[in-house]
Enzyme design. Sequence first.
Site, PDB file in Angstrom:
ATOM      1  N   GLY A 184       0.818  -1.217   0.000  1.00  0.00           N
ATOM      2  CA  GLY A 184       0.000   0.000   0.000  1.00  0.00           C
ATOM      3  C   GLY A 184       0.848   1.262   0.000  1.00  0.00           C
ATOM      4  NE  ARG A 221      10.550 -20.511  -2.309  1.00  0.00           N
ATOM      5  CZ  ARG A 221      10.933 -21.784  -2.429  1.00  0.00           C
ATOM      6  NH1 ARG A 221      11.516 -22.192  -3.545  1.00  0.00           N
ATOM      7  NH2 ARG A 221      10.743 -22.645  -1.452  1.00  0.00           N
ATOM      8  CE1 TYR A 226      -2.186 -13.967   3.563  1.00  0.00           C
ATOM      9  CE2 TYR A 226      -1.275 -15.630   2.086  1.00  0.00           C
ATOM     10  CZ  TYR A 226      -1.508 -14.305   2.395  1.00  0.00           C
ATOM     11  OH  TYR A 226      -1.075 -13.326   1.534  1.00  0.00           O
TER      12      TYR A 226
END
Length: 307
Positions: A13, A202, A129
């Site tokens: 955000g 990753r 989650y």
Amino acid sequence: MRVLVTGGTGMVGSAFKKYEKDGIIRVGSKDFDLTNYSNCCEMIEDNKPDAIIHLAAKVGGVKGNTDLVGEFFRDNILMNTNVLESARVLGVEKVMSLLSTCIYPDKCQYPLTEEQIHLGPPHESNYGYAYAKRMIHVQSMAYRQQWGCNYIVAVPNNLYGEYDNFHMEHSHVVPAMIRKMHEAKISGLDHITLWGDGLPLREFTYSHDIADCLMMLLEDYNSPDPINIGNSNEISIKYLAEKIKEKIGFSGDIIWDTSMPSGQMRKPSSSGKFKEMYPDFEFTGLDDGIGIVCDWFEESYPNVRGV
Ligand code: NDP
């Protein structure tokens, strides 16, 4: 278009700050508690958005996901249900919500393609989650089918950026390594220990790139199907650690504790769909992105989240 960003105080955000000049509104939990339906309605009535980018979530690393599995499920289900329902009732035209590549089934075909999201149970370490997140997609599809709501979902891979959570136990791998190396440096330690062998690969995406991708998708994407977003270059955990060591300037050794789990070898995600829409979009390279975040961390320390 008047756009409101929930989770506007978090890591992703905060990357929307640069869009405030265009009228983007960012809200955090102190403004409105989204686990509460009346607060969600108040948020929409006060701000009158045409669209919502829904980022607010309870997010954490492996330990947070496991120790707080009930809270992660409850708070995420409540927030998502409330945001989508209040947006529907109060006539918000478009809502874009975020899933995560970590909610894909544990046993999956690689690279992770969007149609596999619901095809099997998630990894046992984050099922609270993961199931809560998967339900945003289900709810978005159902609302589109019954009420014609233009609700879409995007699926980022591992993210890093300024304003991340640097808590020792509840953070993700990038902030955990940054903090560990910075504190080792200022304490004059000659080594740090990291879990596993560092070999797994990753993908990591800088939060500012995700903000840019989400702004583009909000404009262009109108499908009920999820879309993966993120930098699909794979790097090893060892390379990441060496990069952070270099940027922080930690001169000690990194000891890899191979008695601890390393994690799955690869979890590549498919970025084909995104690339088809935006063939020229360039993600920030790890060297630049990690450099920015390490500099920000060192300038801000100890006034950073989780320290
Ligand atoms: P952060 O933990 O940095 O931020 C979470 C945000 O959610 C904060 O603004 C927080 O507000 C807000 N929030 C939490 N609880 C509530 C509540 N009850 N009411 C209102 N707001 C609340 O998360 P990220 O920025 O890392 O994640 C943003 C999104 O991206 C999430 O949806 C996450 O699932 C997704 N994502 C993240 C990835 C990552 O690697 N971080 C990877 C893939 C997806 P406040 O700070 O004011 O309390």
